[in-house]
Motif scaffolding. Structure first.
Motif, short mmCIF file in Angstrom:
data_model
loop_
_atom_site.label_atom_id
_atom_site.label_comp_id
_atom_site.label_asym_id
_atom_site.label_seq_id
_atom_site.Cartn_x
_atom_site.Cartn_y
_atom_site.Cartn_z
N LEU A 75 0.86 -1.17 0.00
CA LEU A 75 0.00 0.00 0.00
C LEU A 75 0.90 1.23 0.00
O LEU A 75 1.71 1.42 0.91
N VAL A 76 0.77 2.03 -1.04
CA VAL A 76 1.64 3.20 -1.22
C VAL A 76 0.77 4.45 -1.28
O VAL A 76 -0.16 4.54 -2.08
N LYS A 77 1.08 5.40 -0.40
CA LYS A 77 0.31 6.65 -0.33
C LYS A 77 1.07 7.75 -1.07
O LYS A 77 2.27 7.92 -0.89
N ASN A 78 0.34 8.48 -1.89
CA ASN A 78 0.91 9.64 -2.58
C ASN A 78 0.86 10.81 -1.60
O ASN A 78 -0.20 11.34 -1.31
N THR A 79 2.01 11.21 -1.08
CA THR A 79 2.08 12.31 -0.13
C THR A 79 2.63 13.59 -0.76
O THR A 79 2.86 14.57 -0.06
N GLY A 80 2.83 13.57 -2.07
CA GLY A 80 3.32 14.75 -2.77
C GLY A 80 2.19 15.52 -3.40
O GLY A 80 1.01 15.18 -3.28
N GLN A 81 2.53 16.59 -4.11
CA GLN A 81 1.54 17.43 -4.76
C GLN A 81 1.21 16.96 -6.17
O GLN A 81 0.20 17.34 -6.73
N LEU A 84 0.19 10.98 -9.63
CA LEU A 84 1.02 9.93 -10.21
C LEU A 84 0.21 9.09 -11.19
O LEU A 84 -1.00 8.89 -11.02
N ALA A 85 0.88 8.57 -12.19
CA ALA A 85 0.23 7.74 -13.20
C ALA A 85 -0.01 6.34 -12.65
O ALA A 85 0.83 5.79 -11.94
N THR A 86 -1.16 5.77 -12.98
CA THR A 86 -1.49 4.42 -12.51
C THR A 86 -1.09 3.35 -13.53
O THR A 86 -1.32 2.17 -13.30
N ASP A 87 -0.45 3.76 -14.62
CA ASP A 87 0.01 2.78 -15.61
C ASP A 87 1.48 2.43 -15.43
O ASP A 87 2.06 1.71 -16.22
N GLY A 88 2.10 2.95 -14.37
CA GLY A 88 3.49 2.64 -14.09
C GLY A 88 4.49 3.62 -14.68
O GLY A 88 5.68 3.49 -14.46
N THR A 89 4.01 4.62 -15.41
CA THR A 89 4.90 5.62 -15.98
C THR A 89 5.55 6.41 -14.84
O THR A 89 4.87 6.90 -13.95
N THR A 106 0.72 -4.44 -11.03
CA THR A 106 -0.47 -3.64 -11.32
C THR A 106 -0.64 -2.62 -10.20
O THR A 106 -0.27 -2.87 -9.05
N ILE A 107 -1.22 -1.49 -10.55
CA ILE A 107 -1.50 -0.43 -9.59
C ILE A 107 -3.00 -0.20 -9.57
O ILE A 107 -3.61 0.04 -10.60
N THR A 108 -3.58 -0.30 -8.36
CA THR A 108 -5.01 -0.07 -8.20
C THR A 108 -5.21 0.98 -7.12
O THR A 108 -4.80 0.77 -5.97
N VAL A 109 -5.82 2.10 -7.48
CA VAL A 109 -6.07 3.16 -6.50
C VAL A 109 -7.24 2.73 -5.63
O VAL A 109 -8.28 2.30 -6.13
N ARG A 110 -7.05 2.82 -4.32
CA ARG A 110 -8.09 2.42 -3.37
C ARG A 110 -9.17 3.49 -3.28
O ARG A 110 -9.01 4.59 -3.77
N ASP A 111 -10.25 3.16 -2.62
CA ASP A 111 -11.37 4.09 -2.39
C ASP A 111 -12.00 4.56 -3.69
O ASP A 111 -12.09 5.76 -3.97
N GLY A 112 -12.40 3.62 -4.52
CA GLY A 112 -13.15 3.98 -5.72
C GLY A 112 -12.33 4.17 -6.97
O GLY A 112 -12.88 4.57 -8.00
N GLY A 113 -11.05 3.92 -6.95
CA GLY A 113 -10.24 4.06 -8.16
C GLY A 113 -10.02 5.51 -8.54
O GLY A 113 -10.02 6.40 -7.72
N GLY A 114 -9.87 5.74 -9.81
CA GLY A 114 -9.62 7.10 -10.30
C GLY A 114 -8.14 7.41 -10.33
O GLY A 114 -7.30 6.55 -10.43
N SER A 115 -7.83 8.69 -10.21
CA SER A 115 -6.44 9.12 -10.30
C SER A 115 -5.74 8.99 -8.94
O SER A 115 -6.37 9.06 -7.89
N TRP A 116 -4.44 8.81 -9.02
CA TRP A 116 -3.61 8.62 -7.82
C TRP A 116 -3.03 9.98 -7.43
O TRP A 116 -1.88 10.27 -7.59
N ALA A 122 -2.69 3.70 -3.13
CA ALA A 122 -2.77 2.72 -4.22
C ALA A 122 -2.14 1.41 -3.75
O ALA A 122 -1.17 1.41 -3.00
N ALA A 123 -2.73 0.31 -4.21
CA ALA A 123 -2.16 -1.01 -3.95
C ALA A 123 -1.33 -1.39 -5.15
O ALA A 123 -1.82 -1.41 -6.28
N ILE A 124 -0.06 -1.67 -4.91
CA ILE A 124 0.83 -2.15 -5.96
C ILE A 124 0.99 -3.65 -5.74
O ILE A 124 1.50 -4.08 -4.71
N GLU A 125 0.52 -4.42 -6.71
CA GLU A 125 0.58 -5.88 -6.61
C GLU A 125 1.66 -6.38 -7.58
O GLU A 125 1.55 -6.19 -8.79
N ILE A 126 2.69 -7.00 -7.01
CA ILE A 126 3.85 -7.43 -7.77
C ILE A 126 3.84 -8.96 -7.88
O ILE A 126 3.75 -9.65 -6.86
#
Length: 154
Positions: A75-81, A84-89, A106-116, A122-126
């Protein structure tokens, strides 16, 4: 007298040609430096505005699924301004020093998806099998912002 003015005119024209050549070279160099500074400042802005935090619990069994699937879930939290891209870019992942290609996670944004965006998790599943009874290390880098996560697989 006429010879003096002709030689002065020739020297003046030669000086003007040299000055024009130097000015042209300087303008080209200043343009290239300006473009380089613009590019670097954009990259630095991305780095400054990007920050991530791995919020998974290293003691939790939810981090590694060892029942044959061999998945690491972070589980990775975006703490910046920056969003982030959810396609791994712009995202680099290393597992125990080994690079993970973008088709292995794969990257899946929690709480309804959408942009990160800022504040979202986001959950990063490796897809990676790990040895049991050892400590493992995952490094996630997003636009230069780096986080390291260490955990033990019993």
């Amino acid at each position: 007298m006429a010879g003096d003015s002709v030689s002065t005119l020739i020297l003046f024209i030669a000086a003007m040609l040299v000055a024009a050549g130097v000015a042209g070279t300087l303008v080209t160099n200043v343009n290239e430096i300006s473009n380089s500074v613009d590019t670097k400042s954009g990259e630095m802005t991305d780095k400054i505005e990007t920050d991530i935090e791995i919020i998974s619990d290293p003691g939790s069994e939810a981090v590694y699924n060892s029942d044959g699937a061999g998945n690491i879930t972070l589980l990775v939290k975006n703490t910046g301004q920056k969003t982030l891209a959810t396609d791994g870019t712009g995202l680099d992942i290393l597992v125990n020093g080994s690079y993970v290609s973008s088709d292995e996670y794969t990257i899946t944004v929690r709480d309804g998806g959408g942009s990160w965006r800022d504040g979202r998790v986001a959950a990063i599943e490796i897809d990676r099998s790990l040895a049991t009874g050892e400590e493992h290390r995952v490094q996630v880098t997003a636009n230069g912002a780096e986080e390291v996560f260490e955990f033990y697989v019993p």
